[in-house]
Design a protein around this motif. Structure first.
Motif, PDB file in Angstrom:
ATOM      1  N   THR A   7      29.467 -41.479  95.835  1.00 27.51           N
ATOM      2  CA  THR A   7      28.458 -42.065  94.947  1.00 27.51           C
ATOM      3  C   THR A   7      27.736 -40.960  94.204  1.00 27.51           C
ATOM      4  O   THR A   7      27.371 -39.940  94.794  1.00 27.51           O
ATOM      5  N   VAL A   8      27.509 -41.171  92.908  1.00 28.73           N
ATOM      6  CA  VAL A   8      26.783 -40.219  92.066  1.00 28.73           C
ATOM      7  C   VAL A   8      25.530 -40.902  91.539  1.00 28.73           C
ATOM      8  O   VAL A   8      25.614 -41.984  90.944  1.00 28.73           O
ATOM      9  N   LEU A   9      24.383 -40.295  91.766  1.00 32.13           N
ATOM     10  CA  LEU A   9      23.117 -40.817  91.245  1.00 32.13           C
ATOM     11  C   LEU A   9      22.609 -39.884  90.158  1.00 32.13           C
ATOM     12  O   LEU A   9      22.498 -38.681  90.366  1.00 32.13           O
ATOM     13  N   ARG A  10      22.303 -40.458  88.983  1.00 26.47           N
ATOM     14  CA  ARG A  10      21.850 -39.682  87.830  1.00 26.47           C
ATOM     15  C   ARG A  10      20.446 -40.088  87.413  1.00 26.47           C
ATOM     16  O   ARG A  10      20.261 -41.108  86.739  1.00 26.47           O
ATOM     17  N   PRO A  11      19.421 -39.321  87.767  1.00 32.47           N
ATOM     18  CA  PRO A  11      18.096 -39.528  87.191  1.00 32.47           C
ATOM     19  C   PRO A  11      17.971 -38.784  85.863  1.00 32.47           C
ATOM     20  O   PRO A  11      18.842 -37.977  85.503  1.00 32.47           O
ATOM     21  N   HIS A  12      16.880 -39.060  85.135  1.00 30.73           N
ATOM     22  CA  HIS A  12      16.573 -38.296  83.911  1.00 30.73           C
ATOM     23  C   HIS A  12      15.381 -37.389  84.209  1.00 30.73           C
ATOM     24  O   HIS A  12      15.559 -36.327  84.785  1.00 30.73           O
ATOM     25  N   THR A  38      19.540 -33.193  77.871  1.00 26.21           N
ATOM     26  CA  THR A  38      18.625 -33.725  78.863  1.00 26.21           C
ATOM     27  C   THR A  38      18.490 -32.731  79.996  1.00 26.21           C
ATOM     28  O   THR A  38      19.343 -31.891  80.218  1.00 26.21           O
ATOM     29  N   PRO A  39      17.388 -32.780  80.757  1.00 28.03           N
ATOM     30  CA  PRO A  39      16.973 -31.614  81.548  1.00 28.03           C
ATOM     31  C   PRO A  39      17.561 -31.505  82.940  1.00 28.03           C
ATOM     32  O   PRO A  39      17.141 -32.177  83.849  1.00 28.03           O
ATOM     33  N   ASP A  40      18.505 -30.605  83.115  1.00 23.46           N
ATOM     34  CA  ASP A  40      18.912 -30.249  84.471  1.00 23.46           C
ATOM     35  C   ASP A  40      17.720 -29.756  85.267  1.00 23.46           C
ATOM     36  O   ASP A  40      17.601 -30.025  86.456  1.00 23.46           O
ATOM     37  N   ALA A  41      16.839 -29.017  84.610  1.00 23.93           N
ATOM     38  CA  ALA A  41      15.722 -28.401  85.324  1.00 23.93           C
ATOM     39  C   ALA A  41      14.721 -29.414  85.822  1.00 23.93           C
ATOM     40  O   ALA A  41      13.856 -29.098  86.632  1.00 23.93           O
ATOM     41  N   ALA A  42      14.814 -30.658  85.384  1.00 19.50           N
ATOM     42  CA  ALA A  42      13.941 -31.685  85.940  1.00 19.50           C
ATOM     43  C   ALA A  42      14.292 -31.989  87.383  1.00 19.50           C
ATOM     44  O   ALA A  42      13.506 -32.584  88.114  1.00 19.50           O
ATOM     45  N   LEU A  43      15.477 -31.579  87.805  1.00 26.71           N
ATOM     46  CA  LEU A  43      15.931 -31.851  89.154  1.00 26.71           C
ATOM     47  C   LEU A  43      15.727 -30.687  90.091  1.00 26.71           C
ATOM     48  O   LEU A  43      15.472 -30.858  91.261  1.00 26.71           O
ATOM     49  N   SER A  44      15.882 -29.483  89.586  1.00 26.63           N
ATOM     50  CA  SER A  44      15.752 -28.320  90.455  1.00 26.63           C
ATOM     51  C   SER A  44      15.536 -27.101  89.587  1.00 26.63           C
ATOM     52  O   SER A  44      15.462 -27.176  88.378  1.00 26.63           O
TER      53      SER A  44
END
Length: 341
Positions: free
Chosen positions: A156-161, A324-330
């Motif tokens: 499963t892949v979860l994609r937030p923004h 869109t921001p990878d950096a929003a995640l880590s």
């Protein structure tokens, strides 16, 4: 016996919220993949926790890390930096972990990805599968590759923004940088942004790992069902910190862009907010059996004190002007996501 879950990236932004969600829920045992520091038992909020050493960039070190676990929640990633390190960590490291999980007979594999794999907007009410992968940055390209390994194995892949909350070093700090640098609000309508509280995202990842295999699978977007208008996001942050009194005139968007030349972080956030990034998947929360958390207008005030002295947001990765921001995640991190805390 309670389910046993391996978590990578437990020392990072979102991974830490997965651990907190497990502690709050109880009834689960955790194994944390760490790159350095002690292995063996470790403290947590009332649940059994062990640490095991492993490095995503060294596949041989992952041997045995999945033995005896029921599910994997893979949050570790590298954001920005050397392209080969990105590939070794995000792409090849994920492939190695998936292969180890398959060898060990792990039933559920959940990967924290990002809507950044879709590249530049605008995106309006996009459902899973509604737009192609079009990653712009090296980080997003290697995360898209990681998704492929997970999906090929039935995971499963979860994609937030945009992810905000305790530990956020990019979303709200970036908006603060934009407002302070610009000294005015951009005029007119900005884009609608999908957002999610990091605490709700941590619960979603844990729930996906514990859910029956037929409940949640494939690719899902995990954001609050109500997107946030960019101008509302700017206003909420500006008013909370008293940055722009009502007497300060607005600034046309093109003039704002011109003023921000030479300020890459502020300009990056302006370009991001100027376009719609609305990823729509409300049924995912019922499928996961958990709440999407508060809408931004209700959730942001509870974190206001944490952001008051926030460090400036890190600069955007080269070549990611409107991605869109990878950096929003880590943030740039060790390949296991934790360094012994």
């Amino acid at each position: 016996m309670s389910p046993h879950v391996l978590v990578t990236g437990s020392g990072g932004f979102v991974g830490g919220h997965v651990v907190a969600a497990a502690g709050a829920a109880g009834g689960v045992r955790l194994r944390l993949l760490v790159r350095t520091g002690p292995s063996g038992p470790g403290p947590a909020a009332g649940i059994p926790v062990t640490r095991v050493r492993g490095d995503l960039t060294e596949p041989a070190s992952l041997a045995g890390v999945c033995d005896g676990v029921d599910a994997v929640v893979h949050c570790a990633s590298r954001v920005g930096g050397d392209p080969e390190e990105l590939r070794r960590t995000n792409d090849l490291g994920t492939r190695a972990l998936v292969e180890e999980a398959r060898r060990a007979g792990v039933r559920r594999f959940v990967y924290l990805s990002t809507a950044a794999v879709h590249g530049r907007g605008p995106f309006r009410a996009v459902r899973p599968g509604g737009v192609p992968l079009a990653p712009v940055s090296g980080t997003s390209r290697t995360r898209a590759a990681a998704e492929g390994h997970v999906l090929a194995a039935g995971g499963t892949v979860l994609r937030p923004h945009l992810v905000y909350g305790a530990g956020d070093r990019w979303v709200v700090p970036g908006v603060l940088t934009l407002l302070r640098t610009l000294g005015a609000r951009p005029e007119g309508r900005l884009g609608r942004q999908s957002m999610v509280d990091a605490a709700a995202l941590g619960k979603a990842l844990l729930s996906a790992a514990l859910a029956p295999p037929d409940r949640v699978g494939g690719v899902r977007f995990v954001n609050h069902p109500r997107p946030v208008a960019g101008e509302d996001l700017l206003t909420a942050v500006a008013e909370t910190y008293g940055l722009l009194p009502g007497a300060v005139p607005g600034l046309p968007l093109e003039e704002a862009r011109a003023r921000l030349r030479g300020h890459p972080v502020a300009l990056h956030h302006l370009e991001l907010l100027a376009l719609d990034h609305w990823f729509d998947d409300p049924p995912v929360w019922d499928a996961l059996g958990c709440s999407p958390g508060p809408a931004f207008a209700e959730g942001f005030p509870r974190y206001a004190a944490r952001y008051r002295n926030a460090e400036p947001a890190p600069p955007p990765e080269p070549g990611r002007a409107q991605d869109t921001p990878d950096a929003a995640l880590s943030v740039p991190s060790a390949s296991s996501g934790e360094q012994g805390r």
